[in-house]
Design an enzyme around this catalytic site. Structure first.
Site, mmCIF file in Angstrom:
data_model
loop_
_atom_site.group_PDB
_atom_site.id
_atom_site.type_symbol
_atom_site.label_atom_id
_atom_site.label_comp_id
_atom_site.label_asym_id
_atom_site.label_seq_id
_atom_site.Cartn_x
_atom_site.Cartn_y
_atom_site.Cartn_z
ATOM 1 N N ARG A 164 0.838 -1.215 0.000
ATOM 2 C CA ARG A 164 0.000 0.000 0.000
ATOM 3 C C ARG A 164 0.872 1.264 0.000
ATOM 4 N NH1 ARG A 164 -3.046 -3.581 -0.721
ATOM 5 N NH2 ARG A 164 -5.180 -3.841 0.075
ATOM 6 N N SER A 238 -10.485 -0.697 3.503
ATOM 7 C CA SER A 238 -9.735 -0.899 4.753
ATOM 8 C C SER A 238 -9.300 0.453 5.295
ATOM 9 C CB SER A 238 -8.488 -1.749 4.509
ATOM 10 O OG SER A 238 -8.838 -2.994 3.985
ATOM 11 N N GLU A 334 -4.635 3.528 6.747
ATOM 12 C CA GLU A 334 -4.353 3.412 5.316
ATOM 13 C C GLU A 334 -4.969 4.586 4.570
ATOM 14 O OE1 GLU A 334 -6.078 1.607 1.743
ATOM 15 O OE2 GLU A 334 -5.607 -0.240 2.838
HETATM 16 N N1 EPU Z 1 -10.487 -11.030 10.049
HETATM 17 C C1 EPU Z 1 -11.201 -11.149 11.220
HETATM 18 N N2 EPU Z 1 -12.221 -10.273 11.458
HETATM 19 C C2 EPU Z 1 -12.545 -9.288 10.592
HETATM 20 C C3 EPU Z 1 -11.817 -9.150 9.381
HETATM 21 C C4 EPU Z 1 -10.789 -10.043 9.130
HETATM 22 O O1 EPU Z 1 -10.948 -12.008 12.039
HETATM 23 O O2 EPU Z 1 -13.473 -8.532 10.893
HETATM 24 C C5 EPU Z 1 -9.390 -11.974 9.788
HETATM 25 C C6 EPU Z 1 -9.868 -13.250 9.135
HETATM 26 O O3 EPU Z 1 -9.262 -14.311 9.809
HETATM 27 C C7 EPU Z 1 -9.314 -13.234 7.737
HETATM 28 C C8 EPU Z 1 -8.140 -12.278 7.855
HETATM 29 O O4 EPU Z 1 -8.436 -11.396 8.928
HETATM 30 O O5 EPU Z 1 -8.901 -14.487 7.351
HETATM 31 C C9 EPU Z 1 -7.949 -11.458 6.599
HETATM 32 O O6 EPU Z 1 -9.172 -10.840 6.254
HETATM 33 P P1 EPU Z 1 -9.541 -10.495 4.728
HETATM 34 O O7 EPU Z 1 -9.303 -11.676 3.871
HETATM 35 O O8 EPU Z 1 -10.886 -9.864 4.719
HETATM 36 O O9 EPU Z 1 -8.427 -9.436 4.319
HETATM 37 P P2 EPU Z 1 -7.805 -8.208 5.086
HETATM 38 O O10 EPU Z 1 -6.387 -8.529 5.412
HETATM 39 O O11 EPU Z 1 -8.670 -7.792 6.206
HETATM 40 C C10 EPU Z 1 -6.822 -7.152 2.918
HETATM 41 C C11 EPU Z 1 -6.826 -5.812 2.229
HETATM 42 C C12 EPU Z 1 -8.143 -5.585 1.495
HETATM 43 C C13 EPU Z 1 -8.331 -6.708 0.497
HETATM 44 C C14 EPU Z 1 -8.315 -8.046 1.236
HETATM 45 C C15 EPU Z 1 -8.369 -9.224 0.294
HETATM 46 C C16 EPU Z 1 -5.373 -4.378 3.549
HETATM 47 C C17 EPU Z 1 -5.299 -3.215 4.489
HETATM 48 N N3 EPU Z 1 -6.602 -4.756 3.202
HETATM 49 O O12 EPU Z 1 -7.829 -7.092 3.938
HETATM 50 O O13 EPU Z 1 -8.012 -4.360 0.781
HETATM 51 O O14 EPU Z 1 -9.560 -6.571 -0.204
HETATM 52 O O15 EPU Z 1 -7.061 -8.172 1.982
HETATM 53 O O16 EPU Z 1 -7.143 -9.383 -0.364
HETATM 54 O O17 EPU Z 1 -4.344 -4.890 3.141
HETATM 55 C C18 EPU Z 1 -8.397 -2.031 0.963
HETATM 56 O O18 EPU Z 1 -7.171 -1.896 0.927
HETATM 57 O O19 EPU Z 1 -9.169 -1.039 1.032
HETATM 58 C C19 EPU Z 1 -8.966 -3.366 0.942
HETATM 59 C C20 EPU Z 1 -10.267 -3.598 1.053
#
Ligand code: EPU
Length: 338
Positions: A164, A238, A334
């Site tokens: 990012r 995010s 972010e």
């Molecule tokens: N999780 C929780 N609770 C929650 C959310 C997530 O426990 O409320 C845990 C889950 O275990 C899940 C893990 O966190 O397995 C990862 O969650 P998720 O797959 O939703 O991805 P993220 O790491 O929360 C990142 C990006 C998103 C992107 C997704 C999918 C960042 C800051 N965010 O989110 O990007 O869509 O991966 O690749 O890196 C954005 O940047 O605006 C964005 C939406």
């Protein structure tokens, strides 16, 4: 030449849907219009804000300056062998660009389906989702230097992409306006299903040999199920980055919280799932005044109606403090705060 309007509401220009005004506003549809605009004295006299889709910022107050909305359109493609070089105007809506590529059989951006925002903003924070980052398909971009109105081409190395992150958020912050981005895509699909949720969904649909169109559809469906639609519930995706910590700090937090969700990161560091940390603090789906976290993804802060930016910001402070007290990990925003 673009006209400069005065005292314009930015509510429809930010996906958080925060109602603030800007003193001056100009929209550019062409490079020549941007060049002309940059030669006006107002550009040197006023604070500037360059807007694409307004999907990664939170206004906490009125903007006292000139907002330049970049709406340069157009997509062109040159195919040689199995390489498709696709150039899109900075104002093209990111998902329309993805749909064009998927529809043309150009592989590489299908995992990035449905990300809000514009093409011009995509390199600035190296957008990423579902195992793919913009840097994986980026060739170059053209940009105008604000101080001189001169055009410059940035190649891959010059953009210094990180998680990012890019040169446009650091050394060159506020100095350039991106006008076009060129992507290096492939006419042969190299399907990336390493992200667990994609694999599970393909299995669910009995798709053994997915096409890029299948991947795009699956990603879009996963996003819709997890993330709020900014056209109905204001948000900027995010709100925080996933924190990256060193091994020692990780071992300490793991000892106390064995279930902590984590991934390996470059340079022997560890990336933690911020959404998990926030959920563990009891914030998932919490509503505080007009703001809160999304019920299906605690990493996303939302505007339930008439939230002010200041309200969202102070809620984000509460989250940062609570996560720090419980886990000793400092979350970093972010979203750009203005
Ligand atoms: N999780 C929780 N609770 C929650 C959310 C997530 O426990 O409320 C845990 C889950 O275990 C899940 C893990 O966190 O397995 C990862 O969650 P998720 O797959 O939703 O991805 P993220 O790491 O929360 C990142 C990006 C998103 C992107 C997704 C999918 C960042 C800051 N965010 O989110 O990007 O869509 O991966 O690749 O890196 C954005 O940047 O605006 C964005 C939406």
């Amino acid at each position: 030449m673009s006209t400069i309007q005065e005292n314009i509401s930015l509510k429809s220009y930010n996906t958080f849907g925060v109602a603030v005004n800007t003193s001056f506003f100009a929209e550019v549809f062409h490079e020549s219009g941007l060049r002309d605009l940059l030669s006006l004295p107002i550009v040197k006299e006023q604070p500037l804000l360059v807007l694409g889709g307004g999907s990664n910022l939170l206004f906490t107050k009125d903007f006292n300056g000139l907002v330049i909305k970049v709406s340069i359109p157009g997509i062109t493609a040159v195919v040689e062998g199995n390489v498709a070089m696709v150039t899109a105007g900075a104002g093209v809506v990111w998902n329309e660009f993805v749909n064009y590529c998927v529809g043309s059989g150009f592989a590489g951006v299908e995992n990035l389906s449905l990300i809000p925002g514009t093409v011009g903003a995509s390199p600035i924070q190296n957008i990423g989702a579902y195992g793919v980052e913009l840097k994986d398909v980026f060739d170059s971009c053209t940009a105008y230097e604000i101080a001189t109105a001169e055009e410059r081409v940035f190649n891959f190395e010059e953009c210094r992409f990180g998680y990012r992150d890019s040169v446009f958020k650091n050394e060159l912050k506020g100095q350039y306006i991106i006008t076009t981005v060129t992507f290096k895509l492939s006419t042969e699909a190299h399907i990336n299903t390493k992200y667990g949720a994609i694999q599970a969904e393909l299995l669910n649909r009995n798709i053994e040999h997915p096409t890029i169109s299948d991947i795009s559809q699956v990603v879009a469906d996963i996003r819709v199920s997890k993330l709020p639609d900014p056209t109905t519930i204001g948000n900027a995706g995010s709100f925080f980055k996933n924190p990256v910590i060193d091994q020692l700090a990780f071992e300490q937090v793991l000892a106390k919280f064995p279930g902590i969700v984590h991934y390996p990161a470059p340079n022997e560091k560890v990336k933690l799932a911020a959404g998990w940390l926030i959920e563990q603090c009891g914030f998932k789906g919490k509503v505080v005044g007009h703001t809160g976290t999304w019920k299906n993804q605690a990493l996303v802060l939302v505007n339930h109606g008439d939230a002010t930016g200041a309200e969202v910001y102070s809620f984000s402070e509460e989250i940062i403090n609570t996560v720090y007290i419980k886990f000793g990990v400092m979350l970093e925003r972010e979203v750009n705060i203005l």
